[in-house]
Structure formats: C-alpha cells, structure tokens
Write a protein that holds these residues in place. Structure first.
Motif, PDB file in Angstrom:
ATOM      1  N   GLY A 214       1.383  -0.980   0.126  1.00  0.00           N
ATOM      2  CA  GLY A 214      -0.130  -0.148  -0.063  1.00  0.00           C
ATOM      3  C   GLY A 214       0.645   1.390  -0.157  1.00  0.00           C
ATOM      4  N   ALA A 217       3.238   2.782   2.402  1.00  0.00           N
ATOM      5  CA  ALA A 217       4.355   1.469   3.812  1.00  0.00           C
ATOM      6  C   ALA A 217       5.640   1.141   3.368  1.00  0.00           C
ATOM      7  N   ASP A 236      -1.924  -3.291   3.220  1.00  0.00           N
ATOM      8  CA  ASP A 236      -3.280  -2.245   2.820  1.00  0.00           C
ATOM      9  C   ASP A 236      -1.804  -0.683   3.246  1.00  0.00           C
ATOM     10  N   ASN A 237      -2.459   0.593   3.282  1.00  0.00           N
ATOM     11  CA  ASN A 237      -1.835   1.819   3.466  1.00  0.00           C
ATOM     12  C   ASN A 237      -0.265   1.583   4.277  1.00  0.00           C
ATOM     13  N   SER A 255      -4.663  -1.429   7.316  1.00  0.00           N
ATOM     14  CA  SER A 255      -3.526  -0.314   6.950  1.00  0.00           C
ATOM     15  C   SER A 255      -3.017  -0.113   8.264  1.00  0.00           C
ATOM     16  N   GLN A 256      -1.989   0.811   8.600  1.00  0.00           N
ATOM     17  CA  GLN A 256      -1.568   0.609  10.202  1.00  0.00           C
ATOM     18  C   GLN A 256      -0.307  -0.331  10.179  1.00  0.00           C
ATOM     19  N   GLY A 273      -7.050  -3.560  11.686  1.00  0.00           N
ATOM     20  CA  GLY A 273      -6.642  -1.780  11.156  1.00  0.00           C
ATOM     21  C   GLY A 273      -5.634  -1.804  12.460  1.00  0.00           C
TER      22      GLY A 273
ATOM     23  N   ASP B 220      -7.591   7.621  -0.172  1.00  0.00           N
ATOM     24  CA  ASP B 220      -7.393   6.150  -1.016  1.00  0.00           C
ATOM     25  C   ASP B 220      -8.744   7.156  -2.163  1.00  0.00           C
ATOM     26  N   GLN B 240      -4.487   7.833   7.929  1.00  0.00           N
ATOM     27  CA  GLN B 240      -5.139   6.909   6.624  1.00  0.00           C
ATOM     28  C   GLN B 240      -6.593   6.944   6.170  1.00  0.00           C
ATOM     29  N   ALA B 242      -9.450   6.204   4.419  1.00  0.00           N
ATOM     30  CA  ALA B 242      -9.688   3.948   2.630  1.00  0.00           C
ATOM     31  C   ALA B 242     -11.294   4.929   2.178  1.00  0.00           C
ATOM     32  N   GLY B 258      -6.508   5.832  11.832  1.00  0.00           N
ATOM     33  CA  GLY B 258      -7.132   5.506  10.621  1.00  0.00           C
ATOM     34  C   GLY B 258      -8.977   5.055  10.186  1.00  0.00           C
TER      35      GLY B 258
END
Lengths: 335, 335, 335
Positions: A214, A217, A236-237, A255-256, A273, B220, B240, B242, B258
């Motif tokens: 992502g 990342a 993910d990011n 994410s994260q 996440g 995103d 973040q 999404a 996030g």
C-alpha cells in the motif's frame, strides 16, 4: 467506452441470466456501479446484506446476485455463486491493467548497466540504478527510485514516488502503491556504552508474485538474512514490516499494521487495521487479528484474536463488555 | 523584516490595548513569540493556563490576553476574546502564504495538454500529467507528481514529493504536506479460491476547499464511487482514509488515525492520535474520540468516546481507573 | 570480497580466541552470518538465548560468545563481553558506510547559492534549495528535496525521496531513511467561528549528531520555537514527532510511535511500537513504554509502563491477566 452484452457478462462471471433479462441477452452494459448509482446501461451487485433494500429501487440493467437472495420480480439478475467475486471479474473486464509500451521518458535516469525488457515503461524523473533488471510489461511511474542490483519481475507496477532500495527481488505482477518503500534499513543498533552503533543491514527484501504493497507502507530489508513476503500477500497503506519478518502466502494486513523484527506470520492470516505484533514470534496459518490488537506471544493457527495482549476474540468480547461494569463490580464489593 | 504598530496589531486581532502600552500605540513589533522567548519588540500570547506563571517574567512588548485573566500591572496587554485566535491572526500577518509567480522550473515535466493558470509555480522535477488543470496562485513544489486528468483549484499548495493520482479533484486553498498521497488505490480484493483478484479502484478522491492533509498521510480513491473530504477538514501526518470514506466539513484528525472503507464521519468531529474506525459505520456530527480509541459500531452525534471498543469517555475513565483494582477485586472474591 | 584473520577479528571486537581456533589465528573469514546460515569462512554470534541450540550444528568458523555461555568443545569461539555489540563491530568492518566522492548527477537541481563541501554526493533528480549548506562526506540520494536555508552537517546520508524542508538543521552523521519528512508544518489551527485559520509554523527542526530517522517517518517543524531531537536518537519507520516536541539523547522509538505537540521526552527512553503520548507532557529520562501503550500524564523517570492509559508495567500485566476473568468475577457477584 467499452461495452459488453449481458450474456457475455454472464459468461465472464460464470453466472446465469434470470428475471426479465433472460429475454434480452444482447442488451449492452458499459460498466458496473453501486445499486444506488447504477444506470440502465450498467450492472450492479449485492455482496453486503446491509444494502439489500436498494434492490427495489436500483436502475441497474442487471444485478449480480447469489441464488439464496430474494430478488424483486422485475429485477434483471445474473445469478452467481459469489457476487463480490463476480463484481471483481466484471470490473476487471471494464478496467484492465494499463499496458506497458516501452515508453522511457526523456527525464528518467536509467543506468546504462540496467537491463529492461523492451516494453517496460519508465515515467518522468524516475531513477533506475546500476545492474537493475526489469521484466516484460512492468511500469515504473514518475518519481520512482530503484536501487542498484534490484531485480523486478514482469507485469509489475511501481506507482509514483515509490522506492525499492538496492539488492531486492520483486516477483511478477507486484504492485507498489505511491510512496511505498521496499528495502529501507531495518532498525538495528548495539549499545556501545556511550552511543548506539548502527548495525549494517545487509539482507534483502523478497516480494513474491502478486504481492501488493500500500501507499507509504514500508518493508525493511533483513539485517543479515532476508525479509520475505510470500506470493499473493496484500498489505494496505502504511503497514510496517520490520527486518527479517516472514509473511506467508495470501496473508492480508489492513492499514497501519506493524510487525516487529523476525516474527513469522503464517499463510492466509488477516490482520485488522492498527494491529501489531512483537518480534521473534510465530503466528500460525489462518489467524485473524481484530483491529488494534497486540500480539505478544506465539499464536496457534486458525485462531481469532483481539485486544492487547491478544486473546481469543470471543473472550475479548465478553471481557470488554464487562469492562464497563467494573464500577458496579467494585461498588458491590465495597459493601 | 515586517513590523507593525501595537495599535495596528490590536486592530488585526480585534483587541484593545491595556496597561502601560495604552500610552505607546505606535510602538513597533516585528513578530510573535512564546512568553519565555519573546523580546521587547515582539508580542506574545497566553492560551494555555499552564504557562500563566510566565506572565511575570516575559519581556514581550504586549501579550494577547483574555479579559478573564489577571495580568501583572506593568504588563503590556492586548485584550482579546480568544488569545489563541488572536495569535493566529497576528502570526498570519507576519508570515503570509508565499505568493505564486508563475515560475516553472526547467526540470519540471508538464504535459502539453495540461492547463495551468499563468501564475502557477511548478518546482524542480515535479511532474504534471495529461489533461490536468490547475487554478490561479497554486504552488506545486519539487518532486510532486500530479496524475492525468486531475483538477486542482486555486491557491493550493502541494509540498515536496506529494502525489495526487489521476482523476482526482482538489478544491481551492488545499494544502498537501510533503509525501501526502491522494488517490492511491483502495484496498479491495475478491478471493477466487486460489488467489485474490484485485478489484480495479475506479472512483475518485474529492477534497473540498481549505482541506489540509498531513505529511505522508494517505487518502485512497473510491472503489466505484468517490472518497470525499469536505471543506475545512484537517488531517494530520500519516492519517489513513480508506476508499469511499466520507469525512464531514471541519472534522479534525490527529496523527496516525485510520478510517476504514465506506465509513461516514460527520461534521466537526475530533479524532485523537492513533484512533481508528472499522468500516461501513456512521460516526455522527461533532463526535470526539480520545487517542487510540477504536470505533466498532455507529456513534451518536455529539458524544465523547474513548477505549477499544469505544465507549463514552466518562465511563472509560472510571473503568480504566478500576482496571488496576482488578487484582484486589479478584483476591477479595477468592476469599 | 573483504576478508580478515580470526586474530584481527578478535582485536576488532575486543575478544579472545577460544577452542580449536586458538591454533589457527590466521584463518580468514569473509563475513558474519546467522548460526544456521554461516559457512566455514564466516563468523557468527549468539545474542538471543532462543537460538543457543544452533551452536551444536553451526558451520561458522567462529562464534562471538559471552563467557557465561557454555559452548560445544569443538566450536571455534571468540569470547567477548557483549556478543551483540561484537557482532555490530564486525559487521561494520565488513560493511563500512559508502564513501562520498563528490558526484553530482547531471539531473540534480542544485541552487547556485547553496554551499556543498567538495565531496558531497547528490543523486539523480535530487533538489537542493537556495542557501543550503552541506558538510563533508554527506550523501544526498536520488529524489531527495532539501528546502531553502537548511544546514546539513558532515557524513550524513539522506536516502531516496526523503525531504528536509526549509530552515532546518541536521547535525553530523544523521541518517534519513527513504521517504522520511523533516520539517513539515506542525498541526496548528485556531477556530474562527466558521472556519479554521492555519497558524503559520515558523519554527525549525533540529536533529542532533548521529540521529537516524526511519522510512516515511515525520518530524514536524515547531510552531514558534523548534522541534528538537537530541544526539543519538533513533526513530523507526513511520514514527511521528509533532511540533515543539523535545526528544532527549539516545532515546529509541520503534515503528509507528506518535508523540503529540510540545511533549518533552527524556534521555535514554525506549518506546515500543505503536505507542503514543498526548501533548504538553513530560516523560522522564530512561522510561520504557510497552508497545501500543498510551501516555496521558507525566511519567516519572526510569519507570516501565504499559497500557492505555499507561500504568506501571507489572500492574498492567496483572490487570490484563485478570481481564479474562471478568466474566467469572461478574458471575460470582450475581449469585
């Protein structure tokens, strides 16, 4: 604009026309959209029951639906086993991956000793180091930096400003979202009494086929051996993978998420996440971690966990629900 | 160096000179500083009671103070309603936004089909794609990448190495801090039995006027529809957002927050650092989330929440305080 | 390939040859590897008891070992006080820092008013602003952006696509991993009744000697005064340091830690991954924070903390263990 007949769409998704559209297999659709936004020349899908009320009002020409879902009589339906998968297949038909055509922007800096397949695209201001090899069909977007002696497979996409440091290996069909960093130094120091000595990080990062990383990342290179992300893993990011971590095939991290050094994550795991794991642990195949959970010990394969420290999810749900009873519990005891 | 008289400063902040400086409205100040660091030709301010002890020793020419705050007799004071707001206004006078002047660095790559207002600045090695439009006064700093067909409004600032992917829309006065990524692909895959199929992410990101996105933060693009950040939203570093999230106007998120896919965040919310939300939820207007809290269900407007799962903040405070009594509670029960 | 005799290796690490290798001080080794991967011309080390079983089967020519560790009789050993430190020293011998040689890539954009020592390297598409000064031996890699009037010391390494904004100060031997952002604006706004006013962030970031900043980490500039990271601090990937934070010398923060504005972190602290601190706090020297812990009040020096809110680690361990007993506790009370 691309278009396709309903019957061809049904073929792509392995489905069967049902309802009024059985009589109009040649009707053309030009895309896929949500139930609420689809027009009469678009298909739609229902994969989350939360939105089933929208079946009554959708204008979609056809809806990808599983057979166990009731549909209004006048609704055009393509019956499929897995509507979400069918949606993916149809969307991939309408929006295929951009094709590399061998464009090399004049501003790109490509070392003379690198070996790029003929059709590799290299965007403006991208930088390709010495001894790099890049396979057929790969796209290197604007502002990317690829370090010396890195190998990149075929049909990969490195999006804008992503970085792959030296000596790393990317398989085929790897995707880096913008700003992703592969192969930065791992976090390793030894205390020398009055200062930290940085430990040179000389391992590599190896990304298997079909891995996607992502935006922003980071996957650090190994301290000595390699950091390995097996095939089909999706990060993910802003996911962080520390040095010498091993992530098993088809594991997915939202994410994260952060995985500390030398931890071995099994195949087919799912991380929510902002969850994380301490280092030097083993997380078995197929584990599921809830968002924000924190792993501080080995986890058995197939378990579902939540909380910090991570405990079985069902237990965590119960304990969490009782957290708010603590004032009552305390009071009752004081009597 | 810019300077301004005390009376003009009072006008800027909507305040009134008080104390000894009433007699010296023409005294010039050249900036704003903290109470402890301000010199005799600078103003200062008190907005956090924690620092009120420094009123006695400050060398500042004048202090922005609210009328309910006692001040030493010999202190130069500009009485204002909101000292922090007054500080902001004065600081903005001394440090106005840099003005775009139409500089295009020779190394910037600007596609011939893009349309940039005459005074747009484009820094070294920045890349502007095909069909991009950029409004008056916008500054694109070094190393930025703007994808094809993206629209950027007027008076925006894209700081170094930030990325806006294709087909996105930025309003006016949008600020991207360095390394921010707007419009990376959302995290969407369908399991096809033996592999994940990537679902093309074909929606856009839409950022309203006055939105600011922090360094290395990521927003995103939507899977089908759009990811929308309404006007005046401020996202700190490494936040973040999404795909298909909707963030209401003037909501503020501190660093490393996030928000998962399709969640709708209301207007005027405040998220503490490292807090997060699961997907497909509704978080009402004006909610406040403590740092590291985790939202796993819809939240009513106006609530103040903490913990994972997020519960009312007051309840969380009580329960957290009692967590450390658990050993006592347990022991008492074992008797 | 670099090689070194065992006796010279012992000298480098301050150790003594022991076991069979006492008779072969001139035997050459060409590197360091893990116990399981080392070949007969490599050294290895044991610093984590978890791997001591591998002493029996390692093929390493010599193992860096502390004297309190039993070794198989036939094992070549270099006895040292601290095997991990010895490993670091030997690894640094085999992999010294790359030497700057004054290469300036033709595509780099270096402002004419900047002052770079003769041997400074500047990579492809890097951008150096006006009034920048850079000391001897510093390497600026591809795609980096250094803002106007920033001072960078000697022997620093800015890895690919990292950014240092204007007016910042980096000491000597500072390392920025790829994508790190130094000097982005802090997160400061004042509410003006109908909108936020951005407060210009006019302070600097000051990084001391030997500071290392991880990939995609962010250190914001001060609002008025400076954000200060003292000498020897090591920040892992995606760590966030907000405006006006002060981090004491030799403090170490693992990945994804976040420190909110104006907090003062002491010297020699250790932060576990994903931990965080609220703003305007004081965290004493030598504090240790477990991963994912959340600091919401001042912390006394030397403490070990965990949980959110952070409490003494031992207490947290007990309380956490009892969390899962809550259903039992609750049930017992209901009787």
């Amino acid at each position: 604009m691309k278009s396709i007949s309903l019957s061809d769409a049904a073929t792509i998704v392995g489905g069967v026309l049902s309802g009024p559209i059985k009589e109009m297999p040649d009707h053309l659709i030009t895309g896929v959209n949500t139930l609420s936004d689809a027009s009469a020349d678009e298909a739609s899908f229902l994969s989350n029951k939360r939105y089933k009320g929208e079946l009554d009002s959708t204008a979609a020409a056809a809806v990808l639906l599983s057979s166990d879902q009731d549909a209004p009589e006048n609704l055009g339906v393509i019956l499929v086993k897995d509507p979400y998968l069918a949606f993916a297949k149809l969307q991939r038909f309408f929006h295929p991956r951009a094709k590399a055509t061998g464009q090399r922007h004049a501003s790109a800096v490509i070392d003379a000793t690198s070996q790029l397949a003929a059709d590799v695209d290299v965007g403006p201001n991208a930088v390709i180091g010495a001894g790099v090899s890049i396979g057929a069909g790969t796209i290197i977007a604007a502002g990317c930096v690829v370090g010396d002696n890195t190998e990149i497979g075929s049909a990969c996409t490195l999006n804008a400003n992503s970085v792959v440091a030296h000596n790393c290996i990317l398989g085929n069909k790897v995707i880096l979202q913008p700003g992703a960093i592969i192969g930065a130094d791992g976090f390793g120091y030894a205390w020398a009494g009055d200062q930290f000595l940085k430990i040179p990080q000389v391992g590599r990062v190896i990304l298997g086929d079909d891995v996607e990383i992502g935006a922003n990342a980071t996957v650090d290179r190994g301290a000595i051996g390699d950091t390995v992300i097996e095939r089909g893993v999706k990060l993910d990011n802003m996911v962080q993978i520390a040095h010498n971590v091993h992530v098993g095939a088809y594991t997915v991290m939202a994410s994260q998420v952060g995985i500390s050094g030398s931890t071995k994550v099994g195949k087919g795991c799912q991380f929510g996440g902002q969850s994380g794991s301490a280092g030097h642990l083993e997380i078995g195949d197929g584990c599921k971690l809830a968002g924000q959970s924190g792993v501080i010990g080995d986890l058995e394969a197939g378990g579902v966990y939540a909380g910090t420290p991570a405990i079985p999810h069902r237990l965590w749900l119960k304990a969490s629900a009782l957290m708010i009873k603590l004032p009552k519990i305390w009071k009752a005891q004081q009597k």
